[in-house]
Write a protein that holds these residues in place. Structure first.
Motif, short mmCIF file in Angstrom:
data_model
loop_
_atom_site.label_atom_id
_atom_site.label_comp_id
_atom_site.label_asym_id
_atom_site.label_seq_id
_atom_site.Cartn_x
_atom_site.Cartn_y
_atom_site.Cartn_z
N LEU A 39 -8.51 -64.16 -39.54
CA LEU A 39 -7.46 -64.57 -40.66
C LEU A 39 -5.87 -63.76 -40.47
CD1 LEU A 39 -6.76 -67.44 -42.29
CD2 LEU A 39 -7.35 -66.29 -44.60
N GLY A 40 -6.31 -62.50 -40.76
CA GLY A 40 -4.99 -61.48 -41.02
C GLY A 40 -4.52 -61.64 -39.38
N ASP A 41 -5.48 -61.45 -38.25
CA ASP A 41 -4.66 -61.55 -37.37
C ASP A 41 -3.80 -62.85 -36.62
OD1 ASP A 41 -5.07 -59.08 -36.74
OD2 ASP A 41 -7.67 -59.88 -35.31
N VAL A 42 -4.89 -64.22 -37.33
CA VAL A 42 -4.06 -65.62 -36.53
C VAL A 42 -2.30 -65.91 -37.45
CG1 VAL A 42 -5.18 -66.65 -37.96
CG2 VAL A 42 -4.41 -67.57 -35.61
N GLU A 43 -2.52 -65.42 -38.49
CA GLU A 43 -1.43 -65.17 -39.88
C GLU A 43 -0.43 -64.95 -38.95
OE1 GLU A 43 -0.49 -65.23 -44.24
OE2 GLU A 43 -2.71 -64.43 -43.48
N ALA A 44 0.00 -63.17 -38.64
CA ALA A 44 0.35 -62.35 -38.27
C ALA A 44 0.59 -62.49 -36.95
CB ALA A 44 0.19 -61.00 -37.31
N ALA A 45 0.14 -63.24 -36.15
CA ALA A 45 1.01 -64.07 -34.28
C ALA A 45 1.95 -65.37 -35.61
CB ALA A 45 -0.07 -64.62 -34.06
N ALA A 46 0.85 -66.32 -36.14
CA ALA A 46 1.89 -67.35 -36.28
C ALA A 46 3.21 -67.31 -36.82
CB ALA A 46 0.88 -68.28 -37.14
N SER A 72 -4.09 -62.61 -28.33
CA SER A 72 -3.54 -61.40 -27.22
C SER A 72 -2.64 -61.61 -27.01
CB SER A 72 -4.94 -62.20 -26.45
OG SER A 72 -4.92 -63.29 -25.31
N PRO A 73 -1.89 -60.56 -26.55
CA PRO A 73 -1.13 -60.28 -26.04
C PRO A 73 -0.28 -61.72 -24.96
CG PRO A 73 -2.15 -58.17 -25.53
CD PRO A 73 -3.33 -59.43 -26.13
N PRO A 74 -0.81 -61.99 -24.00
CA PRO A 74 -0.60 -63.44 -23.16
C PRO A 74 0.08 -64.29 -24.12
CG PRO A 74 -2.53 -62.38 -21.83
CD PRO A 74 -2.47 -61.79 -23.21
N VAL A 75 -0.61 -64.30 -25.88
CA VAL A 75 -0.02 -66.14 -25.76
C VAL A 75 1.21 -65.44 -25.83
CG1 VAL A 75 -0.65 -66.80 -28.53
CG2 VAL A 75 -2.15 -66.11 -27.46
N PHE A 76 1.13 -64.10 -26.41
CA PHE A 76 3.37 -64.37 -27.10
C PHE A 76 4.50 -63.81 -25.85
CE2 PHE A 76 0.91 -61.92 -30.25
CZ PHE A 76 0.86 -62.14 -31.19
N VAL A 77 3.75 -64.04 -24.41
CA VAL A 77 4.24 -64.18 -23.55
C VAL A 77 4.18 -65.93 -23.21
CG1 VAL A 77 4.02 -64.40 -20.49
CG2 VAL A 77 4.03 -62.40 -21.82
N ILE A 78 2.75 -67.20 -23.16
CA ILE A 78 3.20 -67.72 -22.67
C ILE A 78 3.32 -69.13 -24.01
CG2 ILE A 78 0.78 -68.57 -24.37
CD1 ILE A 78 1.97 -69.87 -20.54
N VAL A 79 3.33 -69.11 -24.89
CA VAL A 79 4.41 -69.34 -26.29
C VAL A 79 5.64 -69.39 -26.21
CG1 VAL A 79 4.51 -69.96 -28.37
CG2 VAL A 79 2.61 -69.25 -27.83
N PRO A 80 6.19 -68.49 -26.13
CA PRO A 80 8.02 -68.89 -25.71
C PRO A 80 7.86 -69.26 -24.36
CG PRO A 80 7.89 -66.64 -26.51
CD PRO A 80 5.83 -67.33 -26.05
N ALA A 81 7.59 -68.91 -22.69
CA ALA A 81 7.83 -70.12 -22.05
C ALA A 81 7.72 -71.11 -22.80
CB ALA A 81 7.20 -68.89 -21.04
N LEU A 82 6.61 -72.20 -22.94
CA LEU A 82 6.48 -72.93 -23.17
C LEU A 82 7.44 -74.08 -23.67
CD1 LEU A 82 2.57 -72.93 -23.78
CD2 LEU A 82 3.37 -74.02 -21.58
N ARG A 83 8.44 -72.92 -25.25
CA ARG A 83 9.11 -73.47 -25.92
C ARG A 83 10.73 -73.79 -25.14
NH1 ARG A 83 7.45 -70.43 -30.85
NH2 ARG A 83 6.67 -72.19 -32.06
N ASP A 84 10.40 -73.13 -24.38
CA ASP A 84 11.63 -72.19 -23.12
C ASP A 84 11.87 -74.29 -22.83
OD1 ASP A 84 14.08 -71.55 -22.43
OD2 ASP A 84 12.97 -71.54 -20.58
N LYS A 85 10.50 -74.82 -22.02
CA LYS A 85 10.36 -76.03 -21.42
C LYS A 85 10.26 -76.78 -22.49
CE LYS A 85 10.39 -72.59 -17.58
NZ LYS A 85 10.72 -72.83 -17.25
N GLY A 86 10.33 -76.98 -23.52
CA GLY A 86 9.98 -78.32 -23.66
C GLY A 86 8.97 -78.55 -24.71
N PHE A 87 8.12 -77.81 -24.38
CA PHE A 87 6.60 -77.90 -25.52
C PHE A 87 6.97 -77.35 -26.83
CE2 PHE A 87 5.41 -77.69 -20.87
CZ PHE A 87 4.55 -78.20 -21.00
N ARG A 88 6.20 -78.29 -27.92
CA ARG A 88 6.13 -78.19 -29.25
C ARG A 88 4.57 -77.09 -29.12
NH1 ARG A 88 6.14 -82.79 -28.82
NH2 ARG A 88 4.58 -83.28 -29.52
#
Length: 384
Positions: A39-46, A14-30
């Motif tokens: 499958l198509g949605d999760v492949e595109a998101a990944a 969902s849209p919040p995922v595309f906010v939280i992932v960059p924010a987590l990486r910016d804080k040092g998370f892997r």
């Protein structure tokens, strides 16, 4: 990158995922893995988020050894299943609102978290992390406007529905204005320290049962209008008005006391006491005005305030897992106060009372279950 930070797995596309992932990486998370229903949605998101592993199988993510923090942004019917599985094998969990479908699932989540109290088990109620709400709470606590009498909250926004029929069209699956937006407001009342909700009177309506792409046999059954009165334990009366039949998004929280009032509108805060001739600007959300990322969203479920709240949640998680003292306790920002799973159970009890009141057209008592759902959790936490 801080070596103490745990590996992260994301559930949902969902849209919040595309906010939280960059924010987590910016804080040092892997961010190691992502799960999606299709499958198509999760492949595109990944691919878009540059996440190395993706799957449609829940256990393939939960059981990964390089993942210790599970973040859930799925439909509510999967919140309890994933949370319980993750907690029972020692994973930290951050779950999206409202934290399951009902009290039974909320109680299962609370009990799963109780097995390992050292594990993080919180809900992503983003309004708690906003600076103007933190200041509002502080001023209420300091009696800036005297004894609180009334809290009036209004949300006017566009439709919460997907273009095609989905779980968001059905209130029994977690859709609707009350579950998706009202749960945030119920949590906000607790965060502000206005007391527990004792009795409620609500009107829930579906003003738009069909759209250009949803109709016929599969009509919209979730509420798109919520008007409610809430009696709180401290004598405060709270009123909620959520209308998702408009465009854009506006949110206003008005708190009236014996010596004045405070108004949180969007990310700003202003107020006036009986000693002042005019309203005073107490906080201006400059970050909101300058945020290109937040201004790009038009969804009522991912507003500027929600985006900012998620970013501050990422900061909280970084501080929570960064061990920088001899005692092993992270230096947490005291203004960042997350909601734990027991708060989610309480919110579910209020939601159920509001729905019952709308059906009976009477005031209903809020009853939080401590026995319901006492059946074994094995069916929720077993693995193949």
């Amino acid at each position: 990158m801080c070596p103490q930070l745990p590996g992260v797995a994301i559930f949902g596309t969902s849209p919040p995922v595309f906010v939280i992932v960059p924010a987590l990486r910016d804080k040092g998370f892997r961010v190691e893995a992502i799960w999606g229903r299709k499958l198509g949605d999760v492949e595109a998101a990944a691919d878009k988020l540059n996440i190395p592993f993706y799957t449609t199988q829940i256990d393939e993510v939960v059981l990964r050894k390089d993942v210790d923090l599970i973040i859930i942004f799925t439909s509510p019917n999967l919140h309890a299943q994933i949370s319980v599985k993750a907690l029972r094998i020692g994973k930290h969990v951050v779950c999206d609102r409202p934290g399951g479908l009902n009290q039974t699932e909320g109680l299962r989540m609370v009990r799963a978290a109780a097995y390992y109290p050292s594990l993080l088990a919180i809900l992503a109620y983003s309004l708690r992390f906003l600076p103007n709400m933190s200041l509002l709470k502080k001023l209420i606590h300091e009696k800036h406007i005297g004894q609180i009498k009334l809290c009036d909250i209004r949300i006017l926004c566009g439709s919460l529905l997907d273009r095609n029929y989905s779980w968001q069209c059905d209130s029994t699956m977690g859709g609707g204005a009350l579950a998706l937006l009202g749960s945030n407001l119920i949590d906000l009342l607790s965060y502000l320290g206005l007391g527990r909700i004792l009795r409620v009177n609500a009107t829930l309506r579906t003003l738009t049962p069909a759209t250009s792409s949803i109709g016929g046999i599969r009509e919209v059954t979730c509420d798109d209008l919520c008007v409610a009165q809430l009696q709180l334990s401290c004598g405060v009366l709270a009123t909620l008005n959520i209308n998702t039949n408009l465009h854009g998004y506006t949110q206003e929280v008005v708190v009236c006391g014996s010596r004045g009032h405070l108004i949180a509108q969007g990310g700003d805060l202003r107020g006036r006491t009986i000693k002042e001739e005019r309203e005073e600007v107490l906080y201006i959300d400059v970050e909101e005005l300058n945020s290109e990322q937040s201004s790009s969203s038009t969804s009522p479920c991912l507003t500027r305030m929600h985006v900012k709240g998620l970013m501050r949640l990422a900061s909280y998680l970084r501080d929570r897992f960064s061990l920088t003292s001899d005692s092993g306790q992270p230096p947490l920002d005291i203004s960042l106060e997350p909601a734990h799973f027991d708060q989610g159970l309480y919110i579910q009890s209020v939601i159920e009372a509001l729905r019952k009141s709308s059906q009976t057209r009477q005031w209903e008592k809020v009853e939080t279950s401590d026995e319901e759902g006492s059946d074994s959790m094995d069916s929720w936490s077993s693995f193949p």
